[in-house]
Write a protein that holds these residues in place. Structure first.
Motif, PDB file in Angstrom:
ATOM      1  N   ASP A 192      67.428  35.944   3.052  1.00 21.26           N
ATOM      2  CA  ASP A 192      68.586  35.417   4.073  1.00 21.26           C
ATOM      3  C   ASP A 192      69.744  36.202   3.685  1.00 21.26           C
ATOM      4  O   ASP A 192      70.474  36.140   2.833  1.00 21.26           O
ATOM      5  CB  ASP A 192      68.599  34.021   3.705  1.00 21.26           C
ATOM      6  N   VAL A 193      70.031  36.990   4.800  1.00 17.14           N
ATOM      7  CA  VAL A 193      71.345  37.918   4.810  1.00 17.14           C
ATOM      8  C   VAL A 193      72.581  37.437   5.727  1.00 17.14           C
ATOM      9  O   VAL A 193      73.374  38.109   5.940  1.00 17.14           O
ATOM     10  CB  VAL A 193      70.841  39.223   5.111  1.00 17.14           C
ATOM     11  N   GLU A 194      72.708  36.171   5.704  1.00 18.17           N
ATOM     12  CA  GLU A 194      73.590  35.423   6.652  1.00 18.17           C
ATOM     13  C   GLU A 194      74.970  35.773   5.946  1.00 18.17           C
ATOM     14  O   GLU A 194      75.882  35.957   6.636  1.00 18.17           O
ATOM     15  CB  GLU A 194      73.343  34.066   6.666  1.00 18.17           C
ATOM     16  N   GLU A 195      75.105  35.907   4.699  1.00 19.69           N
ATOM     17  CA  GLU A 195      76.385  35.718   3.953  1.00 19.69           C
ATOM     18  C   GLU A 195      76.484  37.416   3.410  1.00 19.69           C
ATOM     19  O   GLU A 195      77.488  37.771   2.980  1.00 19.69           O
ATOM     20  CB  GLU A 195      76.333  34.931   2.960  1.00 19.69           C
ATOM     21  N   LEU A 196      75.851  38.311   3.821  1.00 25.36           N
ATOM     22  CA  LEU A 196      75.714  39.870   3.551  1.00 25.36           C
ATOM     23  C   LEU A 196      77.081  40.254   3.607  1.00 25.36           C
ATOM     24  O   LEU A 196      77.841  40.265   4.974  1.00 25.36           O
ATOM     25  CB  LEU A 196      74.707  40.459   4.346  1.00 25.36           C
ATOM     26  N   GLY A 197      77.773  40.928   2.579  1.00 21.48           N
ATOM     27  CA  GLY A 197      79.233  41.453   2.636  1.00 21.48           C
ATOM     28  C   GLY A 197      80.332  40.788   2.258  1.00 21.48           C
ATOM     29  O   GLY A 197      81.198  41.161   2.421  1.00 21.48           O
ATOM     30  N   ASN A 198      79.870  39.126   2.242  1.00 21.73           N
ATOM     31  CA  ASN A 198      80.955  38.310   2.020  1.00 21.73           C
ATOM     32  C   ASN A 198      81.470  38.419   0.612  1.00 21.73           C
ATOM     33  O   ASN A 198      80.711  38.614  -0.401  1.00 21.73           O
ATOM     34  CB  ASN A 198      80.456  36.964   2.103  1.00 21.73           C
ATOM     35  N   ILE A 199      82.992  38.480   0.396  1.00 17.14           N
ATOM     36  CA  ILE A 199      83.605  38.674  -0.934  1.00 17.14           C
ATOM     37  C   ILE A 199      83.653  37.199  -1.583  1.00 17.14           C
ATOM     38  O   ILE A 199      84.277  36.285  -1.026  1.00 17.14           O
ATOM     39  CB  ILE A 199      84.785  39.027  -0.963  1.00 17.14           C
ATOM     40  N   ILE A 200      82.916  36.953  -2.706  1.00 19.10           N
ATOM     41  CA  ILE A 200      82.965  35.841  -3.238  1.00 19.10           C
ATOM     42  C   ILE A 200      83.583  35.449  -4.357  1.00 19.10           C
ATOM     43  O   ILE A 200      83.979  34.461  -4.719  1.00 19.10           O
ATOM     44  CB  ILE A 200      81.459  35.011  -3.397  1.00 19.10           C
ATOM     45  N   TYR A 201      84.246  36.619  -4.898  1.00 17.00           N
ATOM     46  CA  TYR A 201      85.250  36.373  -6.089  1.00 17.00           C
ATOM     47  C   TYR A 201      85.729  37.950  -6.256  1.00 17.00           C
ATOM     48  O   TYR A 201      85.123  38.927  -5.941  1.00 17.00           O
ATOM     49  CB  TYR A 201      84.329  36.180  -7.432  1.00 17.00           C
ATOM     50  N   GLU A 202      87.080  37.971  -6.710  1.00 19.48           N
ATOM     51  CA  GLU A 202      87.732  39.060  -6.626  1.00 19.48           C
ATOM     52  C   GLU A 202      88.771  38.873  -7.779  1.00 19.48           C
ATOM     53  O   GLU A 202      89.678  37.895  -7.608  1.00 19.48           O
ATOM     54  CB  GLU A 202      88.372  39.673  -5.399  1.00 19.48           C
ATOM     55  N   THR A 203      89.137  39.760  -8.722  1.00 14.79           N
ATOM     56  CA  THR A 203      90.343  39.783  -9.489  1.00 14.79           C
ATOM     57  C   THR A 203      91.459  40.202  -8.757  1.00 14.79           C
ATOM     58  O   THR A 203      91.265  40.883  -7.764  1.00 14.79           O
ATOM     59  CB  THR A 203      90.006  40.600 -10.741  1.00 14.79           C
ATOM     60  N   LYS A 204      92.699  39.732  -9.245  1.00 16.84           N
ATOM     61  CA  LYS A 204      93.910  39.902  -8.736  1.00 16.84           C
ATOM     62  C   LYS A 204      94.406  41.534  -8.890  1.00 16.84           C
ATOM     63  O   LYS A 204      95.269  41.837  -8.042  1.00 16.84           O
ATOM     64  CB  LYS A 204      95.053  38.881  -9.046  1.00 16.84           C
ATOM     65  N   ASN A 205      93.888  42.118  -9.735  1.00 14.14           N
ATOM     66  CA  ASN A 205      94.581  43.415 -10.051  1.00 14.14           C
ATOM     67  C   ASN A 205      93.418  44.313  -9.539  1.00 14.14           C
ATOM     68  O   ASN A 205      93.488  45.498 -10.244  1.00 14.14           O
ATOM     69  CB  ASN A 205      94.433  43.516 -11.555  1.00 14.14           C
ATOM     70  N   ILE A 206      93.054  44.457  -8.440  1.00 17.67           N
ATOM     71  CA  ILE A 206      92.202  45.382  -7.643  1.00 17.67           C
ATOM     72  C   ILE A 206      93.177  46.695  -7.308  1.00 17.67           C
ATOM     73  O   ILE A 206      94.496  46.371  -6.930  1.00 17.67           O
ATOM     74  CB  ILE A 206      91.961  44.846  -6.376  1.00 17.67           C
ATOM     75  N   LEU A 207      92.843  47.720  -7.577  1.00 12.46           N
ATOM     76  CA  LEU A 207      93.651  49.046  -7.408  1.00 12.46           C
ATOM     77  C   LEU A 207      94.333  48.974  -6.124  1.00 12.46           C
ATOM     78  O   LEU A 207      93.798  48.656  -5.226  1.00 12.46           O
ATOM     79  CB  LEU A 207      92.892  50.181  -7.818  1.00 12.46           C
TER      80      LEU A 207
END
Length: 321
Positions: A305-320
Motif C-alpha cells: 500500500d503506497v498511499e503514503e509514499l514520500g510522506n515525511i513522518i519525522y524530521e529533526t529540526k537541525n536539517i542542514l
C-alpha cells in the motif's frame, strides 16, 4: 573460462583483491560491498565490485580522516565523476525496485543497496556508514513502528524519516495450505517445520514480539534456529518443501505461487541522514521517490500500500540549510 557478466563468488573476489575470504564477508556485512544471496551462497555482481573499488579510491584521495568512508564515497572529485548513495537495511522487493529504477533512470547518481537487516541498517546509519536505512522495526512495548528506535538513537543528527509503504506480513505456506496453518500457536505443532529470518531483521522482531506476547518459547518451534537473509530465501524453502511455513511478506508468496495467511500490517520507512557531502545527492533521491514516474512504476508490484509514499513522518529540526 569465466563468463564476463557472471556474478563473482566471495572466493573469486578475495583472489582478485588479494584479501582473505573472511575480509570479503566482513565488507559485505558492513555494507561496503553490495552482495546478494542464492540459497545459502553469497554472490557479488561485477558492477558492485567495480563500485567498491572506485569508492576505496575516493577514500584514499580524501584529505580528511574525520569523515566516514561513506562521506568520502559521496565526494565528487578526480577519477570519480558520479556521486553514489548507500542504502542499508531490510531486504524488500520494493527496495530492489527503487535501486533498479534509480540506477536506470539516473545514471549520474548511483544507489548501492545492502540487505543486512533493519537493525543493522539503522546502526550503520547511526555510525555514519551509510546514507539511508530501510527499516520496519516494531517496538514490543508500544506496538509502534520505527520511530521509537529512531528517537533513542538520533538526538543531534539531521535526519528525515520518509514513509515508503505499508505492507502485510503473514505466514507463507505451501499452495492451498495443506497443513492448515493459521495461528501463531500452530508453529509449535510437531508436524510443522518453520524457517526463520536472521537476528536484527524487522521480520524477526515481529516474530519474537508475537511469541513473547503469547508466551510461546522459541525452543518449542521446530526450525526456529534456521535463519535465512531475505523474504525470497524463506519463501523458497517453503516452495522446495524443506519448510512448512515462514513469516514473510505477501509479495514473496505471490512470486512463488504460495499461499499466504496475513497476520500483521507494518510500516516500511526510509531513514535519511544528511551531511554536507550527501545533501545534493539525497535531495535528488527524495525527488525521485516522490516523482510521478516512480509512482507509476510501482503498479507492477503487488502486496504493498503506497498511499503514503514520500510522506515525511519525522524530521529533526537541525536539517542542514
Amino acid at each position: 573460462m569465466r563468463k564476463e557478466n557472471r556474478p563473482y563468488t566471495p572466493d573469486e573476489v578475495a583472489e582478485l583483491l588479494k584479501i582473505s575470504k573472511h575480509t570479503v564477508y566482513e565488507l559485505i556485512k558492513r555494507g561496503e560491498l553490495a552482495a546478494f544471496r542464492v540459497g545459502n551462497k553469497m554472490r557479488i555482481e561485477p558492477q558492485d565490485l567495480e563500485a567498491y573499488k572506485r569508492q576505496t579510491k575516493v577514500s584514499a584521495l580524501s584529505s580528511s580522516t574525520s569523515y566516514s568512508t561513506i562521506e568520502s564515497r559521496n565526494a565528487i572529485g578526480p577519477g570519480y565523476p558520479s556521486p553514489a548513495l548507500r542504502l542499508a537495511g531490510s531486504h524488500d522487493f520494493l527496495i530492489e525496485h527503487i535501486t533498479r529504477f534509480m540506477n536506470s533512470t539516473n545514471p549520474s547518481l548511483l544507489l548501492h543497496s545492502s540487505y543486512i537487516g533493519s537493525l543493522e541498517g539503522l546502526m550503520m546509519l547511526y555510525r555514519g556508514a551509510t546514507d539511508i536505512a530501510a527499516i520496519h522495526l516494531i517496538d514490543p512495548a508500544t506496538k509502534e513502528y520505527n520511530l521509537p528506535f529512531i528517537h533513542r538513537l538520533f538526538i543531534h543528527e539531521p535526519i528525515t524519516v520518509m514513509r515508503l509503504a505499508a505492507r502485510t506480513q503473514g505466514f507463507i505456506v505451501a499452495k492451498n495450505n495443506p497443513k492448515n496453518i493459521s495461528t501463531w500457536e500452530d508453529l509449535q505443532r510437531e508436524d510443522v517445520t518453520f524457517v526463520n529470518r536472521q537476528k536484527g531483521s524487522g521480520t524477526r522482531f515481529l516474530l519474537d514480539a508475537h511469541l513473547a506476547e503469547r508466551k510461546i518459547h522459541p525452543q518449542s518451534i521446530k526450525g526456529y534456529e534456521h535463519e535465512e537473509w531475505s523474504h525470497f530465501d524463506t519463501a523458497a524453502r517453503v516452495a522446495r518443501g524443506s519448510a512448512d511455513v515462514a513469516l514473510g511478506i505477501e509479495a514473496a508468496a505471490r512470486k512463488l505461487d504460495l499461499s499466504f495467511i496475513p497476520v500483521a500490517t507494518e510500516y516500511f520507512d526510509l531513514v535519511i541522514r544528511w551531511t554536507d557531502e550527501n545533501k545534493a545527492a539525497l535531495t535528488r533521491f527524495c525527488q525521485m521517490v516522490r516523482s510521478a514516474a516512480f509512482k507509476t512504476s510501482l503498479k507492477q508490484l503487488e502486496g504493498y500500500d503506497v498511499e503514503e509514499l514520500g510522506n515525511i513522518i519525522y524530521e529533526t529540526k537541525n536539517i542542514l540549510n
